[in-house]
Design a protein around this motif. Sequence first.
Motif, short mmCIF file in Angstrom:
data_model
loop_
_atom_site.label_atom_id
_atom_site.label_comp_id
_atom_site.label_asym_id
_atom_site.label_seq_id
_atom_site.Cartn_x
_atom_site.Cartn_y
_atom_site.Cartn_z
N THR A 137 -6.42 2.90 -8.23
CA THR A 137 -7.35 1.77 -8.38
C THR A 137 -6.92 0.61 -7.50
O THR A 137 -7.74 0.00 -6.82
N LEU A 138 -5.62 0.31 -7.51
CA LEU A 138 -5.10 -0.77 -6.66
C LEU A 138 -5.32 -0.45 -5.19
O LEU A 138 -5.78 -1.30 -4.43
N LYS A 139 -5.02 0.77 -4.79
CA LYS A 139 -5.21 1.15 -3.39
C LYS A 139 -6.67 1.03 -2.97
O LYS A 139 -6.96 0.67 -1.83
N GLY A 140 -7.59 1.32 -3.87
CA GLY A 140 -9.02 1.24 -3.56
C GLY A 140 -9.53 -0.19 -3.43
O GLY A 140 -10.51 -0.44 -2.73
N LYS A 141 -8.88 -1.12 -4.11
CA LYS A 141 -9.36 -2.51 -4.12
C LYS A 141 -8.55 -3.45 -3.23
O LYS A 141 -9.00 -4.54 -2.91
N MET A 142 -7.35 -3.04 -2.84
CA MET A 142 -6.48 -3.92 -2.06
C MET A 142 -6.93 -3.98 -0.60
O MET A 142 -7.23 -2.96 0.01
N ARG A 143 -6.98 -5.18 -0.06
CA ARG A 143 -7.35 -5.39 1.34
C ARG A 143 -6.33 -6.30 2.00
O ARG A 143 -5.66 -7.09 1.34
N LEU A 167 -15.71 -10.24 2.23
CA LEU A 167 -15.65 -10.83 0.88
C LEU A 167 -16.13 -12.25 0.87
O LEU A 167 -16.12 -12.94 1.83
N TYR A 205 -11.02 -13.58 4.56
CA TYR A 205 -11.85 -12.98 3.52
C TYR A 205 -13.22 -12.64 4.07
O TYR A 205 -13.79 -11.60 3.77
N TYR A 221 0.83 -1.21 0.00
CA TYR A 221 0.00 0.00 0.00
C TYR A 221 0.87 1.26 0.00
O TYR A 221 0.58 2.22 -0.71
N HIS A 274 -5.91 -10.03 1.09
CA HIS A 274 -5.36 -10.41 -0.21
C HIS A 274 -3.93 -10.94 -0.12
O HIS A 274 -3.38 -11.40 -1.12
#
Length: 131
Positions: free
Chosen positions: A95-101, A131, A126, A88, A104
């Motif tokens: 986009t990656l920062k918004g979807k990365m958790r 998720l 998850y 992060y 993962h």
Amino acid sequence: ADGNNYKVFRYADALLMMAECYFYKENYEKSIEYLDMTRTRAGLGNYIYRTPARLEEEIRNERARELFGEFQRKYDLVRWGIWYDQTYAYTNNATLKGKMRPCHRYYPIPDAQCALSGYVLTNDEYLADGL
């Protein structure tokens, strides 16, 4: 089948693993000995010990330098528990920062395999992340 020699295991990887193992056993002298084997082969000077935190950082950095491009970095970061924070912090992709958790860091176990195991295998991280 094509006659090429393929790398199965890197000697430098084994040396750095030994340095890491001795570090976590708090045998810093032996840890530095293994770290220096890799550094010497690369034409670098010996590591000068300062603090345990700096030694740990140097071992991690040496793994990044020595094994660059060999697709092991994610596994190292996951093993050290810093994958999410490092990934992060060092990406500029919104986009990656918004979807990365955090979950993962692990690959999800397919639902069919969870069912076949009698739900001994689960995707708890998850689920905790929604998720």
